[in-house]
Design a protein around this motif. Sequence first.
Motif, PDB file in Angstrom:
ATOM      1  N   ILE A   1       0.846  -1.191   0.000  1.00 11.39           N
ATOM      2  CA  ILE A   1       0.000   0.000   0.000  1.00 11.39           C
ATOM      3  C   ILE A   1       0.883   1.243   0.000  1.00 11.39           C
ATOM      4  O   ILE A   1       1.803   1.360   0.802  1.00 11.39           O
ATOM      5  CB  ILE A   1      -0.921   0.022   1.247  1.00 11.39           C
ATOM      6  CG1 ILE A   1      -1.920  -1.137   1.194  1.00 11.39           C
ATOM      7  CG2 ILE A   1      -1.647   1.345   1.387  1.00 11.39           C
ATOM      8  CD1 ILE A   1      -2.891  -1.071   0.047  1.00 11.39           C
ATOM      9  N   ALA A   2       0.592   2.169  -0.894  1.00  9.36           N
ATOM     10  CA  ALA A   2       1.333   3.435  -0.987  1.00  9.36           C
ATOM     11  C   ALA A   2       0.558   4.487  -0.190  1.00  9.36           C
ATOM     12  O   ALA A   2      -0.174   5.298  -0.751  1.00  9.36           O
ATOM     13  CB  ALA A   2       1.505   3.841  -2.439  1.00  9.36           C
ATOM     14  N   ARG A   3       0.698   4.456   1.128  1.00  9.32           N
ATOM     15  CA  ARG A   3      -0.108   5.309   2.008  1.00  9.32           C
ATOM     16  C   ARG A   3       0.020   6.798   1.682  1.00  9.32           C
ATOM     17  O   ARG A   3      -0.960   7.522   1.718  1.00  9.32           O
ATOM     18  CB  ARG A   3       0.281   5.070   3.464  1.00  9.32           C
ATOM     19  CG  ARG A   3      -0.176   3.735   3.976  1.00  9.32           C
ATOM     20  CD  ARG A   3       0.197   3.520   5.436  1.00  9.32           C
ATOM     21  NE  ARG A   3      -0.012   2.121   5.738  1.00  9.32           N
ATOM     22  CZ  ARG A   3       0.917   1.196   5.581  1.00  9.32           C
ATOM     23  NH1 ARG A   3       2.121   1.522   5.157  1.00  9.32           N
ATOM     24  NH2 ARG A   3       0.641  -0.063   5.838  1.00  9.32           N
ATOM     25  N   GLN A   4       1.231   7.245   1.409  1.00  7.23           N
ATOM     26  CA  GLN A   4       1.414   8.673   1.133  1.00  7.23           C
ATOM     27  C   GLN A   4       0.722   9.076  -0.167  1.00  7.23           C
ATOM     28  O   GLN A   4       0.202  10.186  -0.273  1.00  7.23           O
ATOM     29  CB  GLN A   4       2.902   9.029   1.105  1.00  7.23           C
ATOM     30  CG  GLN A   4       3.607   8.806   2.445  1.00  7.23           C
ATOM     31  CD  GLN A   4       2.931   9.515   3.609  1.00  7.23           C
ATOM     32  OE1 GLN A   4       2.617  10.706   3.519  1.00  7.23           O
ATOM     33  NE2 GLN A   4       2.680   8.800   4.695  1.00  7.23           N
ATOM     34  N   TRP A   5       0.691   8.198  -1.155  1.00  7.14           N
ATOM     35  CA  TRP A   5      -0.024   8.480  -2.406  1.00  7.14           C
ATOM     36  C   TRP A   5      -1.528   8.521  -2.153  1.00  7.14           C
ATOM     37  O   TRP A   5      -2.229   9.370  -2.680  1.00  7.14           O
ATOM     38  CB  TRP A   5       0.295   7.440  -3.469  1.00  7.14           C
ATOM     39  CG  TRP A   5       1.719   7.423  -3.934  1.00  7.14           C
ATOM     40  CD1 TRP A   5       2.675   8.384  -3.724  1.00  7.14           C
ATOM     41  CD2 TRP A   5       2.350   6.394  -4.677  1.00  7.14           C
ATOM     42  NE1 TRP A   5       3.859   8.004  -4.299  1.00  7.14           N
ATOM     43  CE2 TRP A   5       3.697   6.778  -4.897  1.00  7.14           C
ATOM     44  CE3 TRP A   5       1.915   5.168  -5.189  1.00  7.14           C
ATOM     45  CZ2 TRP A   5       4.604   6.001  -5.591  1.00  7.14           C
ATOM     46  CZ3 TRP A   5       2.829   4.395  -5.881  1.00  7.14           C
ATOM     47  CH2 TRP A   5       4.155   4.806  -6.086  1.00  7.14           C
ATOM     48  N   VAL A   6      -2.013   7.579  -1.340  1.00  8.66           N
ATOM     49  CA  VAL A   6      -3.442   7.546  -1.014  1.00  8.66           C
ATOM     50  C   VAL A   6      -3.816   8.806  -0.225  1.00  8.66           C
ATOM     51  O   VAL A   6      -4.855   9.420  -0.468  1.00  8.66           O
ATOM     52  CB  VAL A   6      -3.812   6.261  -0.227  1.00  8.66           C
ATOM     53  CG1 VAL A   6      -5.272   6.277   0.191  1.00  8.66           C
ATOM     54  CG2 VAL A   6      -3.503   5.021  -1.053  1.00  8.66           C
ATOM     55  N   ARG A   7      -2.952   9.201   0.700  1.00  6.15           N
ATOM     56  CA  ARG A   7      -3.180  10.424   1.482  1.00  6.15           C
ATOM     57  C   ARG A   7      -3.296  11.642   0.552  1.00  6.15           C
ATOM     58  O   ARG A   7      -4.203  12.459   0.695  1.00  6.15           O
ATOM     59  CB  ARG A   7      -2.046  10.614   2.485  1.00  6.15           C
ATOM     60  CG  ARG A   7      -2.195  11.811   3.386  1.00  6.15           C
ATOM     61  CD  ARG A   7      -0.993  11.899   4.350  1.00  6.15           C
ATOM     62  NE  ARG A   7      -1.144  13.009   5.246  1.00  6.15           N
ATOM     63  CZ  ARG A   7      -0.833  14.272   4.952  1.00  6.15           C
ATOM     64  NH1 ARG A   7      -0.348  14.575   3.764  1.00  6.15           N
ATOM     65  NH2 ARG A   7      -1.004  15.221   5.829  1.00  6.15           N
ATOM     66  N   LYS A   8      -2.385  11.740  -0.407  1.00  8.31           N
ATOM     67  CA  LYS A   8      -2.419  12.864  -1.360  1.00  8.31           C
ATOM     68  C   LYS A   8      -3.698  12.832  -2.197  1.00  8.31           C
ATOM     69  O   LYS A   8      -4.319  13.872  -2.434  1.00  8.31           O
ATOM     70  CB  LYS A   8      -1.190  12.834  -2.266  1.00  8.31           C
ATOM     71  CG  LYS A   8       0.061  13.299  -1.573  1.00  8.31           C
ATOM     72  CD  LYS A   8       1.261  13.235  -2.489  1.00  8.31           C
ATOM     73  CE  LYS A   8       2.514  13.610  -1.712  1.00  8.31           C
ATOM     74  NZ  LYS A   8       3.732  13.450  -2.492  1.00  8.31           N
ATOM     75  N   ALA A   9      -4.106  11.647  -2.629  1.00  3.52           N
ATOM     76  CA  ALA A   9      -5.342  11.518  -3.414  1.00  3.52           C
ATOM     77  C   ALA A   9      -6.550  11.902  -2.563  1.00  3.52           C
ATOM     78  O   ALA A   9      -7.490  12.536  -3.051  1.00  3.52           O
ATOM     79  CB  ALA A   9      -5.494  10.098  -3.950  1.00  3.52           C
ATOM     80  N   TYR A  10      -6.532  11.540  -1.286  1.00  4.76           N
ATOM     81  CA  TYR A  10      -7.617  11.912  -0.373  1.00  4.76           C
ATOM     82  C   TYR A  10      -7.708  13.438  -0.254  1.00  4.76           C
ATOM     83  O   TYR A  10      -8.784  14.022  -0.387  1.00  4.76           O
ATOM     84  CB  TYR A  10      -7.396  11.277   1.002  1.00  4.76           C
ATOM     85  CG  TYR A  10      -8.292  11.834   2.071  1.00  4.76           C
ATOM     86  CD1 TYR A  10      -9.619  11.449   2.172  1.00  4.76           C
ATOM     87  CD2 TYR A  10      -7.809  12.784   2.980  1.00  4.76           C
ATOM     88  CE1 TYR A  10     -10.456  11.981   3.147  1.00  4.76           C
ATOM     89  CE2 TYR A  10      -8.635  13.320   3.948  1.00  4.76           C
ATOM     90  CZ  TYR A  10      -9.950  12.915   4.030  1.00  4.76           C
ATOM     91  OH  TYR A  10     -10.768  13.452   4.988  1.00  4.76           O
ATOM     92  N   LEU A  11      -6.581  14.080  -0.012  1.00  8.35           N
ATOM     93  CA  LEU A  11      -6.562  15.540   0.136  1.00  8.35           C
ATOM     94  C   LEU A  11      -6.951  16.251  -1.162  1.00  8.35           C
ATOM     95  O   LEU A  11      -7.567  17.312  -1.133  1.00  8.35           O
ATOM     96  CB  LEU A  11      -5.189  16.016   0.620  1.00  8.35           C
ATOM     97  CG  LEU A  11      -4.834  15.634   2.062  1.00  8.35           C
ATOM     98  CD1 LEU A  11      -3.384  15.984   2.369  1.00  8.35           C
ATOM     99  CD2 LEU A  11      -5.779  16.285   3.051  1.00  8.35           C
ATOM    100  N   ALA A  12      -6.589  15.637  -2.295  1.00 10.03           N
ATOM    101  CA  ALA A  12      -6.916  16.223  -3.603  1.00 10.03           C
ATOM    102  C   ALA A  12      -8.346  15.887  -4.035  1.00 10.03           C
ATOM    103  O   ALA A  12      -8.792  16.341  -5.089  1.00 10.03           O
ATOM    104  CB  ALA A  12      -5.929  15.732  -4.650  1.00 10.03           C
ATOM    105  N   LYS A  13      -9.025  15.073  -3.213  1.00  7.80           N
ATOM    106  CA  LYS A  13     -10.400  14.640  -3.521  1.00  7.80           C
ATOM    107  C   LYS A  13     -10.477  13.908  -4.861  1.00  7.80           C
ATOM    108  O   LYS A  13     -11.398  14.108  -5.644  1.00  7.80           O
ATOM    109  CB  LYS A  13     -11.368  15.821  -3.487  1.00  7.80           C
ATOM    110  CG  LYS A  13     -11.412  16.532  -2.141  1.00  7.80           C
ATOM    111  CD  LYS A  13     -12.425  17.643  -2.121  1.00  7.80           C
ATOM    112  CE  LYS A  13     -12.431  18.481  -0.890  1.00  7.80           C
ATOM    113  NZ  LYS A  13     -12.280  17.939   0.380  1.00  7.80           N
TER     114      LYS A  13
END
Length: 170
Positions: free
Chosen positions: A149-161
């Motif tokens: 799992i690429a947590r930091q990528w998922v986090r960025k996608a979450y913040l970018a909606k």
Amino acid sequence: GKEETQEDEPSMSSSPPPTFLRTGDLGFMHNAELFICGRDKDLIIIRGRNHYPQDIEKTIEEEERTRIRGGCSAAFSVTAGATEDGTVGGCAEEVLVVVAEVRDPKKYKDFAEFASRLSKRVTQDHGVGVHKLVLVKPRSIDKTSSGKIARQWVRKAYLAKSLSIVAESR
């Protein structure tokens, strides 16, 4: 004035030899063996307590095996009210977000009860509440080339909606 000499400058030769390397990995020594247990940048710190994302993800996945895809969730913290560029509006505390892939996107009519149950389980097992639970379509969470799992990528996608959201709490 005083004339500078080499003796006045720090010397590498007088420093003790390094005992560790800063790789960004978290680990521990046990019986003269090194065990790697995570990444420093993935560690979740909320109200001064450390939480390991793998433990929270495992709790979510085990609680709802029939609805959540195993190995396909990401737990991370965000600053409440933060946007993709890090701008904070209002409250500035770290909160827990969990993004999880569902097995079947059509089975979430009872999402409020489902999210409440998962949040209670995480609070019970880890002492931290889930600020937001986001369910996404199957195979939509980013993974590394080795399948982690690429947590930091998922986090960025979450913040970018930009997540493929099926349902989300709050």
